[in-house]
Design an enzyme around this catalytic site. Structure first.
Site, PDB file in Angstrom:
ATOM      1  N   GLY A   8       0.837  -1.207   0.000  1.00 48.67           N
ATOM      2  CA  GLY A   8       0.000   0.000   0.000  1.00 48.67           C
ATOM      3  C   GLY A   8       0.866   1.248   0.000  1.00 48.67           C
ATOM      4  O   GLY A   8       2.045   1.216  -0.358  1.00 48.67           O
ATOM      5  N   ARG A   9       0.260   2.336   0.432  1.00 49.95           N
ATOM      6  CA  ARG A   9       0.983   3.611   0.441  1.00 49.95           C
ATOM      7  C   ARG A   9       2.243   3.563   1.298  1.00 49.95           C
ATOM      8  O   ARG A   9       3.312   4.010   0.888  1.00 49.95           O
ATOM      9  CB  ARG A   9       0.072   4.720   0.990  1.00 49.95           C
ATOM     10  CG  ARG A   9      -0.957   5.204   0.004  1.00 49.95           C
ATOM     11  CD  ARG A   9      -1.933   6.127   0.707  1.00 49.95           C
ATOM     12  NE  ARG A   9      -2.756   5.325   1.594  1.00 49.95           N
ATOM     13  CZ  ARG A   9      -4.072   5.148   1.448  1.00 49.95           C
ATOM     14  NH1 ARG A   9      -4.700   5.773   0.483  1.00 49.95           N
ATOM     15  NH2 ARG A   9      -4.733   4.387   2.267  1.00 49.95           N
ATOM     16  N   THR A  31       5.588  -1.927  11.593  1.00 49.79           N
ATOM     17  CA  THR A  31       4.966  -0.665  12.014  1.00 49.79           C
ATOM     18  C   THR A  31       3.483  -0.690  11.643  1.00 49.79           C
ATOM     19  O   THR A  31       2.858   0.359  11.501  1.00 49.79           O
ATOM     20  CB  THR A  31       5.637   0.554  11.330  1.00 49.79           C
ATOM     21  OG1 THR A  31       5.660   0.326   9.921  1.00 49.79           O
ATOM     22  CG2 THR A  31       7.037   0.791  11.833  1.00 49.79           C
ATOM     23  N   ARG A  85       0.334  -3.445  12.588  1.00 53.29           N
ATOM     24  CA  ARG A  85      -0.454  -3.760  13.778  1.00 53.29           C
ATOM     25  C   ARG A  85       0.187  -4.968  14.452  1.00 53.29           C
ATOM     26  O   ARG A  85       0.611  -5.910  13.758  1.00 53.29           O
ATOM     27  CB  ARG A  85      -1.903  -4.085  13.411  1.00 53.29           C
ATOM     28  CG  ARG A  85      -2.763  -2.872  13.097  1.00 53.29           C
ATOM     29  CD  ARG A  85      -3.037  -2.009  14.337  1.00 53.29           C
ATOM     30  NE  ARG A  85      -3.904  -0.868  14.057  1.00 53.29           N
ATOM     31  CZ  ARG A  85      -3.471   0.360  13.746  1.00 53.29           C
ATOM     32  NH1 ARG A  85      -2.176   0.619  13.671  1.00 53.29           N
ATOM     33  NH2 ARG A  85      -4.336   1.336  13.537  1.00 53.29           N
ATOM     34  N   GLU A 129      -0.988  -4.626  23.116  1.00 53.45           N
ATOM     35  CA  GLU A 129      -0.638  -3.291  23.616  1.00 53.45           C
ATOM     36  C   GLU A 129      -1.547  -2.877  24.754  1.00 53.45           C
ATOM     37  O   GLU A 129      -2.744  -3.157  24.679  1.00 53.45           O
ATOM     38  CB  GLU A 129      -0.769  -2.275  22.465  1.00 53.45           C
ATOM     39  CG  GLU A 129       0.460  -2.257  21.607  1.00 53.45           C
ATOM     40  CD  GLU A 129       0.315  -1.360  20.383  1.00 53.45           C
ATOM     41  OE1 GLU A 129      -0.202  -0.237  20.524  1.00 53.45           O
ATOM     42  OE2 GLU A 129       0.737  -1.781  19.310  1.00 53.45           O
ATOM     43  N   HIS A 180       4.311   2.506  19.665  1.00 56.97           N
ATOM     44  CA  HIS A 180       3.285   2.852  18.658  1.00 56.97           C
ATOM     45  C   HIS A 180       3.330   4.356  18.338  1.00 56.97           C
ATOM     46  O   HIS A 180       2.310   5.044  18.391  1.00 56.97           O
ATOM     47  CB  HIS A 180       1.879   2.428  19.144  1.00 56.97           C
ATOM     48  CG  HIS A 180       0.908   2.220  18.009  1.00 56.97           C
ATOM     49  ND1 HIS A 180      -0.120   1.313  18.061  1.00 56.97           N
ATOM     50  CD2 HIS A 180       0.817   2.805  16.789  1.00 56.97           C
ATOM     51  CE1 HIS A 180      -0.812   1.352  16.925  1.00 56.97           C
ATOM     52  NE2 HIS A 180      -0.263   2.256  16.139  1.00 56.97           N
TER      53      HIS A 180
HETATM   54  C1  GLV Z   1      -1.827   4.276  13.533  1.00 60.09           C
HETATM   55  O1  GLV Z   1      -1.439   3.225  13.989  1.00 60.09           O
HETATM   56  C2  GLV Z   1      -2.937   4.417  12.654  1.00 60.09           C
HETATM   57  O2  GLV Z   1      -3.555   3.429  12.211  1.00 60.09           O
HETATM   58  O3  GLV Z   1      -3.274   5.573  12.368  1.00 60.09           O
HETATM   59  C1  GLV Z   2      -1.744   3.317   4.546  1.00 63.01           C
HETATM   60  O1  GLV Z   2      -1.897   4.524   4.350  1.00 63.01           O
HETATM   61  C2  GLV Z   2      -1.354   2.320   3.557  1.00 63.01           C
HETATM   62  O2  GLV Z   2      -2.083   2.183   2.570  1.00 63.01           O
HETATM   63  O3  GLV Z   2      -0.309   1.651   3.738  1.00 63.01           O
END
Ligand code: GLV
Ligand code: GLV
Length: 322
Positions: free
Chosen positions: A157-158, A239, A241, A270, A288
């Site tokens: 993804g992004r 980074t 979940r 968490e 986090h």
């Molecule tokens: C951070 O963990 C988010 O999902 O914005």
């Molecule tokens: C979050 O913005 C993603 O698409 O990885």
């Protein structure tokens, strides 16, 4: 008047946008997440029109039923695994998130974790502070270089794309990736090449970085079996979940040198850490905070406000997820 419950204070820029539209905001005064009981109790107090929720709030059927007047829950996060979308659908509640605003922050933080663990930054810092440094040594704290190494991205993804772009263009790493489907966009931006299974990525990569959303199908994506497929010299970064990794299995893999190290910003339970994790020298951990830049958190605050404003103006919110 439109009344919104805000489950914890977010940056003022978003709150001011809502106030300037005449929305009445009730903001939790606790500097911690509300428990589900507390949240339900407070939501029952008024016929709120909407709720601004955080990733630390579990938003399930009971929470929706505590405030049947609220037809939108705007989540201040890109991830929305804390919201039960099927329960929202059943009740016709709109759910929105805040993508994009935190892409750069999270991608840079991922790179920071990669540097920190591979160059043994935290271990060295601790060593110095403990007064253990007795002078330069030819093999003191040997680490790795990243140039020419293979970066394996799980989730294109992004954020995964931006990590691959920085590592590929900036550090000369070669990029491979797995996602449920091939992404032209990812390949164009990063020069990365597709692998049809996560296993192929795990076997080939020197650094694995996870950027998938948390779903039933990605829970424990990294289990003992898959960790064992990684090279002994490889590092794992997460980074996304916490529950995407079986954290207990990861601690074991790190203890037994099945893999070389890990950089983690998220944890399975968490704010608790798996037993033994914090004792491992070959792990760098942050609480986090990957999206914790002023600019990302302000950007998220603006987006969450834009979504609420659009909804109450009768438009489709720009970041509607359900
Ligand atoms: C951070 O963990 C988010 O999902 O914005
Ligand atoms: C979050 O913005 C993603 O698409 O990885």
């Amino acid at each position: 008047m439109t009344t919104i419950y805000v489950t914890r204070k977010i940056p003022d820029v978003g709150l001011s946008m809502l106030k300037s539209k005449g929305f009445e905001l009730d903001i939790s005064t606790k500097d911690r997440p509300l428990t589900k009981r507390e949240l339900i109790k407070v939501l029952k107090k008024k016929p709120y029109d909407g709720v601004l929720s955080l990733l630390t709030d579990t938003i399930d059927g009971e929470v929706f039923d505590a405030v049947p007047t609220a037809k939108i829950f705007a989540n201040y996060a890109v991830g929305f695994n804390n919201v039960y979308l099927d329960e929202a659908k059943k009740r016709g509640v709109t759910i929105t998130n805040t993508p994009g605003a935190l892409t750069e922050a999270v991608a840079e933080h991922t790179i920071a974790l990669m540097f920190a663990v591979v160059k043994r930054v935290v271990e060295s810092d601790t060593y110095l502070r403990k007064g253990k440094y007795k002078g330069w040594g030819p093999e003191l704290f040997l680490g790795e270089e990243l140039q020419g190494k293979v970066l394996g991205i799980l989730g294109a993804g992004r954020i995964g794309g931006r990590v691959a772009e920085i590592a590929g263009k900036g550090l000369g790493m070669s990029v491979i990736y797995y996602d449920i489907k091939k992404s032209e966009e990812f390949e164009k931006a990063t020069g990365g090449t597709f692998r049809a299974t996560p296993e192929e990525v795990l076997k080939e990569a020197d650094i694995i970085s996870i950027h998938v959303p948390l779903l039933p199908t990605t829970t424990h994506l990294m289990n003992a079996e898959r960790l064992a497929l990684m090279k002994k010299s490889a590092y794992l970064l997460n980074t996304s979940r916490g529950p995407v990794i079986d954290e207990k299995a990861l601690v074991e893999a790190l203890q037994k040198n099945v893999i070389c190290g890990a950089g983690l910003d998220v944890f399975e339970h968490e704010p608790k850490l798996a037993k033994g994790l914090a004792k491992l020298p070959n792990v760098v951990i942050t609480p986090h905070t990957a999206s914790a830049t002023r600019s990302a958190r302000d950007g998220m605050a603006k987006l969450v406000a834009e979504n609420l404003i659009a909804f109450f103006e009768g438009k489709v919110p720009p970041n509607r997820v359900s």
